[in-house]
Design a protein around this motif. Structure first.
Motif, short mmCIF file in Angstrom:
data_model
loop_
_atom_site.label_atom_id
_atom_site.label_comp_id
_atom_site.label_asym_id
_atom_site.label_seq_id
_atom_site.Cartn_x
_atom_site.Cartn_y
_atom_site.Cartn_z
N GLU A 1 -21.24 10.05 9.94
CA GLU A 1 -22.11 9.13 10.47
C GLU A 1 -21.69 8.17 11.54
N GLU A 2 -20.44 7.69 11.48
CA GLU A 2 -20.11 6.71 12.19
C GLU A 2 -19.54 7.24 13.49
N ALA A 3 -19.21 8.74 13.55
CA ALA A 3 -18.88 9.37 14.70
C ALA A 3 -20.04 9.49 15.35
N VAL A 4 -21.21 9.76 14.86
CA VAL A 4 -22.58 10.13 15.54
C VAL A 4 -22.88 8.87 16.20
N ARG A 5 -22.90 7.88 15.45
CA ARG A 5 -23.28 6.38 15.93
C ARG A 5 -22.30 6.03 17.00
N ALA B 1 -18.21 8.01 22.09
CA ALA B 1 -17.84 9.24 21.81
C ALA B 1 -18.67 10.26 22.62
N ALA B 2 -17.73 11.33 23.41
CA ALA B 2 -18.41 12.24 24.08
C ALA B 2 -18.55 13.56 23.43
N GLU B 3 -17.76 13.84 22.48
CA GLU B 3 -17.76 14.96 21.46
C GLU B 3 -17.12 14.85 20.09
N ILE B 4 -17.92 15.47 19.08
CA ILE B 4 -17.57 15.32 17.87
C ILE B 4 -17.10 16.61 17.28
N VAL B 5 -15.93 16.86 16.73
CA VAL B 5 -15.37 18.04 16.32
C VAL B 5 -15.31 17.65 14.76
N VAL B 6 -15.89 18.76 13.87
CA VAL B 6 -15.82 18.59 12.36
C VAL B 6 -14.80 19.61 11.90
#
Length: 254
Positions: free
Chosen positions: A44-48, A61-66
């Motif tokens: 959630e914090e990464a998406v925010r 953040a430009a890209e979120i990798v899980v």
């Protein structure tokens, strides 16, 4: 900025865990599984950070990798993160429940491959409760670390992290790249909408094997026995303070 978020598939926090009859571990058969709650907060914090919600600037953040390490079904956990807003996922397949050091070594290999600016992860998983992977990963990478984050601000190539300690709140500034582990009060994770759940099905999940990273994941620990907590005896009601004192004296508590 690229953010890497490790997530783990665990027993749902609403489910009461059952110990196997042979006391070798917890019985996972026919048990509801879900994303580790602390990892969900990290997603959630990464998406925010990407959306510019709360106090974050849009596009931080430009890209979120899980990334997840586990059985094939862990893809469902990754899909949940993708539905929340992550961009793509990596599954490192392993039928064994790896120890924290092995997980940290694999994540180090992923970091070296993906080159994120920030690793954002839950402070611990609710199954093992080790609270060790984040610290081990930072040590292996020789990166700054900030644990138990209740607030995160990214600016000027630094992560300013407010963390909860016994005496109150402590604020740290860590130069990126860094490892940050999150605590419960950082945010309240969103529920993924149906359109986003459908979109997540089309997002990429790369499936890899532990052997692909050339990492030693041998166990260093041996579980001797797993037992359920002792059953608590029923309490009793007392009419007044005098009876309470009498009962405590009888029980040898006073």
């Amino acid at each position: 900025m690229k953010v890497l978020v490790p997530v783990k598939r665990v027993i749902d926090y609403n489910v009461k865990a059952r110990v196997k009859a042979d006391q070798t571990g917890v019985d996972l058969a026919n048990v509801k599984m879900s994303m580790n709650p602390f990892d969900e907060i990290a997603v959630e914090e990464a998406v925010r950070l990407k959306e510019g919600k709360e106090h974050h600037a849009a596009g931080t953040a430009a890209e979120i990798v899980v990334v997840s390490i586990g059985v094939t079904q862990a893809q469902e956990t990754i899909r949940t993160a993708l539905a929340m807003g992550a961009d793509r996922g990596i599954l490192i397949q392993s039928d064994a429940d790896l120890e924290p050091l092995a997980v940290a070594k694999l994540l180090k290999a992923v970091v070296e491959e993906e080159k994120p600016d920030l690793v954002l992860m839950g402070k611990q998983s609710i199954d093992g409760d080790n609270n060790a992977v984040g610290q081990m990963l930072a040590a292996l990478l020789d990166w700054p670390q900030a644990t138990f984050a209740s607030k995160i601000e990214i600016a000027g190539g630094k992560a300013t992290v407010t963390r909860e300690v016994d005496g109150g709140l402590q604020t740290l500034a860590a130069t990126l790249p860094a490892v940050v582990t999150v605590d419960l009060r950082l945010n309240t994770p969103r529920y993924a909408s149906l359109p986003n759940i459908m979109k997540a099905k089309k997002k990429e999940i790369a499936v890899k094997a532990v052997a692909d990273y050339g990492v030693d994941v041998a166990d260093r620990l041996k579980v001797v026995k797993v037992t359920a907590p002792a059953t608590r005896s029923a309490g009793i009601k007392v009419a007044d303070a005098a009876e309470l004192v009498s009962k405590l004296k009888t029980a040898g508590a006073l």
